[in-house]
Design a protein around this motif. Structure first.
Motif, short mmCIF file in Angstrom:
data_model
loop_
_atom_site.label_atom_id
_atom_site.label_comp_id
_atom_site.label_asym_id
_atom_site.label_seq_id
_atom_site.Cartn_x
_atom_site.Cartn_y
_atom_site.Cartn_z
N UNK A 135 -13.82 -4.80 9.79
CA UNK A 135 -13.44 -5.15 11.52
C UNK A 135 -13.23 -6.35 11.57
N UNK A 136 -12.69 -6.44 12.81
CA UNK A 136 -11.99 -7.69 13.13
C UNK A 136 -10.38 -7.56 12.99
N UNK A 137 -9.89 -6.55 11.94
CA UNK A 137 -8.31 -6.48 11.75
C UNK A 137 -7.97 -5.04 12.12
N UNK A 138 -8.14 -5.09 13.31
CA UNK A 138 -7.79 -3.90 14.06
C UNK A 138 -6.60 -3.33 14.33
N UNK A 139 -5.52 -4.25 14.29
CA UNK A 139 -4.12 -3.89 14.60
C UNK A 139 -3.56 -3.20 13.43
N UNK A 140 -3.55 -1.72 13.55
CA UNK A 140 -2.93 -1.10 12.52
C UNK A 140 -1.46 -0.72 12.54
N UNK A 141 -0.72 -1.19 13.40
CA UNK A 141 0.70 -1.08 13.70
C UNK A 141 1.38 -1.16 12.53
N UNK A 142 1.20 -2.41 11.62
CA UNK A 142 2.03 -2.50 10.43
C UNK A 142 1.93 -1.23 9.51
N UNK A 143 0.88 -0.68 9.45
CA UNK A 143 0.66 0.44 8.47
C UNK A 143 1.24 1.59 8.81
N UNK A 144 1.04 1.95 10.29
CA UNK A 144 1.74 3.05 10.88
C UNK A 144 3.16 3.11 10.63
N UNK A 145 3.73 1.86 10.93
CA UNK A 145 5.21 1.52 10.85
C UNK A 145 5.88 1.70 9.48
N UNK A 197 0.86 -1.08 0.13
CA UNK A 197 0.10 -0.11 0.02
C UNK A 197 0.87 1.10 -0.09
N UNK A 198 1.94 1.33 0.74
CA UNK A 198 2.75 2.36 0.77
C UNK A 198 3.42 2.62 -0.53
N UNK A 199 4.09 1.53 -1.20
CA UNK A 199 4.89 1.58 -2.30
C UNK A 199 3.98 1.82 -3.70
N UNK A 200 2.65 1.37 -3.67
CA UNK A 200 1.74 1.33 -4.49
C UNK A 200 0.85 2.62 -4.66
N UNK A 251 4.74 4.17 7.85
CA UNK A 251 4.43 5.52 7.37
C UNK A 251 3.24 6.15 6.69
N UNK A 252 2.21 5.13 6.83
CA UNK A 252 1.02 5.36 6.67
C UNK A 252 0.13 6.04 7.59
N UNK A 253 -0.93 6.90 7.47
CA UNK A 253 -1.75 7.25 8.40
C UNK A 253 -3.06 6.41 8.73
N UNK A 254 -3.11 6.13 9.93
CA UNK A 254 -4.19 5.32 10.33
C UNK A 254 -5.39 6.26 11.20
N UNK A 255 -6.49 5.81 11.14
CA UNK A 255 -7.46 6.46 11.94
C UNK A 255 -8.51 5.34 12.37
N UNK A 256 -9.34 5.62 13.27
CA UNK A 256 -10.40 4.71 13.83
C UNK A 256 -11.55 5.14 13.20
N UNK A 257 -12.35 4.26 12.62
CA UNK A 257 -13.70 4.52 12.09
C UNK A 257 -14.61 3.43 12.78
N UNK A 258 -16.13 3.60 12.40
CA UNK A 258 -16.99 2.93 13.16
C UNK A 258 -18.07 2.16 12.29
N UNK A 259 -18.37 1.17 12.55
CA UNK A 259 -20.00 0.78 11.98
C UNK A 259 -20.44 -0.03 13.11
N UNK A 261 -8.93 2.90 9.33
CA UNK A 261 -8.87 3.47 7.87
C UNK A 261 -7.33 3.79 7.80
N UNK A 262 -6.66 3.62 6.42
CA UNK A 262 -5.23 3.67 6.21
C UNK A 262 -5.33 4.69 5.10
N UNK A 263 -4.45 5.48 5.20
CA UNK A 263 -4.32 6.57 3.95
C UNK A 263 -2.69 6.81 4.01
N UNK A 264 -2.28 7.39 2.74
CA UNK A 264 -0.99 8.12 2.86
C UNK A 264 -0.86 9.57 3.53
N UNK A 265 -0.27 9.95 4.36
CA UNK A 265 -0.01 11.26 4.90
C UNK A 265 -0.03 12.28 3.88
N UNK A 266 -0.66 13.31 4.07
CA UNK A 266 -0.91 14.38 3.22
C UNK A 266 0.45 15.39 3.62
#
Length: 304
Positions: A98-108, A85-88, A110-118, A279-284
């Motif tokens: 939902x259920x895949x809530x460990x966002x650390x690999x994405x933050x590591x 995702x970072x290189x792409x 350099x991607x931005x992570x945020x919590x959303x809800x359903x 939610x995962x995104x590239x930092x602005x």
């Protein structure tokens, strides 16, 4: 459900995307597997299809839930997805199911992570868990002569979506041909189309859900004529939807997001569980600029 070949094919055709099927194996003798479909646009950017609430992901492991082995497997496999995702050139936000809530690999990475809800809950759903106001609206609709049907025509579905989109200032981007195409690819037991008729027999509410037998049913699209809102048409719709999805074999219902205040209020009234997802995104550019002072301070501390 989002990995279903028919939906993947439809997403490619409808949104002009190219699907890449990938698989990431964790390190170690007892490997776990993270399967994904990554969609790219004509500029090579990774995108989440417009109407899909989450990335098409499936994490498969025999390790116990909540245990350290499963955590290590997730970190290993998800770090490979994060690199993709970072290189792409990830474009926009990509939501982990939902259920895949460990966002650390994405933050590591350099991607931005945020919590959303359903809101999610098991099926069958006990309507007594809904607020009294919901149950009163259902009774009012039935008493007035509104009826629920487990089939909506493609034309009625398009008309209701267009009505809701015009009222709220957006477009679902679906027409009746799109609806028919997805029904052919998935079948009516997987792509469920529902309708509510008023006392005169006219369809005043219609929607569609994506169903995995024995698994999750996703609330996909929904529209209602504004003149039927006060009569309980929406509440009657979801009472029928939850029963129908149970009857066709789904085990869980997912509202597919509850991050807009007015929408969240309506969905919360059904008594389902508030469920976070990432939610995962590239930092602005602005976010990167704000990180520079902190990085400089960290570098100075390291040098001391």
């Amino acid at each position: 459900m989002l990995l279903a070949p028919g939906l993947v094919e439809w997403n490619e055709r409808r949104w002009g995307l190219s699907a890449r099927h990938v698989e990431y194996l964790s390190e170690g003798r007892s490997a776990a597997r993270l399967r994904a479909v990554l969609y790219t646009d004509d500029r090579g950017r990774v995108r989440q299809p417009r109407l899909d609430p989450y990335l098409a992901l499936s994490f498969e492991s025999s390790a116990p839930e909540g245990g350290p082995q499963r955590e290590r497997q997730w970190l290993s496999a998800a770090s490979q997805l994060a690199a993709d995702l970072a290189d792409g050139r990830l474009h926009g936000a990509a939501n982990l199911p939902p259920g895949l809530g460990d966002a650390r690999p994405f933050a590591w990475r350099g991607l931005t992570t945020a919590v959303r809800y359903t809101y999610t809950g098991p099926l069958p759903h006990d309507v007594s868990r809904a607020e009294a106001a919901v149950r009163k609206r259902i009774s009012k609709a039935r008493r007035t002569g509104y009826t629920f049907e487990s089939h909506a025509s493609a034309e009625d579905l398009q008309r209701m979506l267009d009505s809701t989109g015009a009222r709220q200032g957006f477009s679902y981007g679906l027409n009746s041909a799109d609806v028919d195409a997805l029904t052919r690819l998935l079948g009516p037991e997987v792509f469920r189309r529902h309708a509510v008729r008023d006392p005169l027999g006219e369809v005043v509410s219609a929607g569609a859900r994506l169903v995995q037998a024995g698994g999750v049913a996703l609330d996909w699209v929904q529209g209602t004529d504004p003149r039927a809102l006060n009569d309980g048409a929406v509440q009657l719709m979801y009472a029928g939807v939850l029963q129908d999805l149970d009857e066709v074999g789904a085990s869980t219902f997912d509202f597919g997001g509850a991050n807009i205040a007015a929408v969240a209020r309506a969905k919360s009234s059904w008594g389902l569980r508030l469920t976070p997802y990432v939610a995962v995104s590239r930092p602005s550019v602005k976010q990167l600029a704000l990180q520079v002072p902190a990085l400089r301070a960290l570098a100075l501390r390291v040098r001391r």
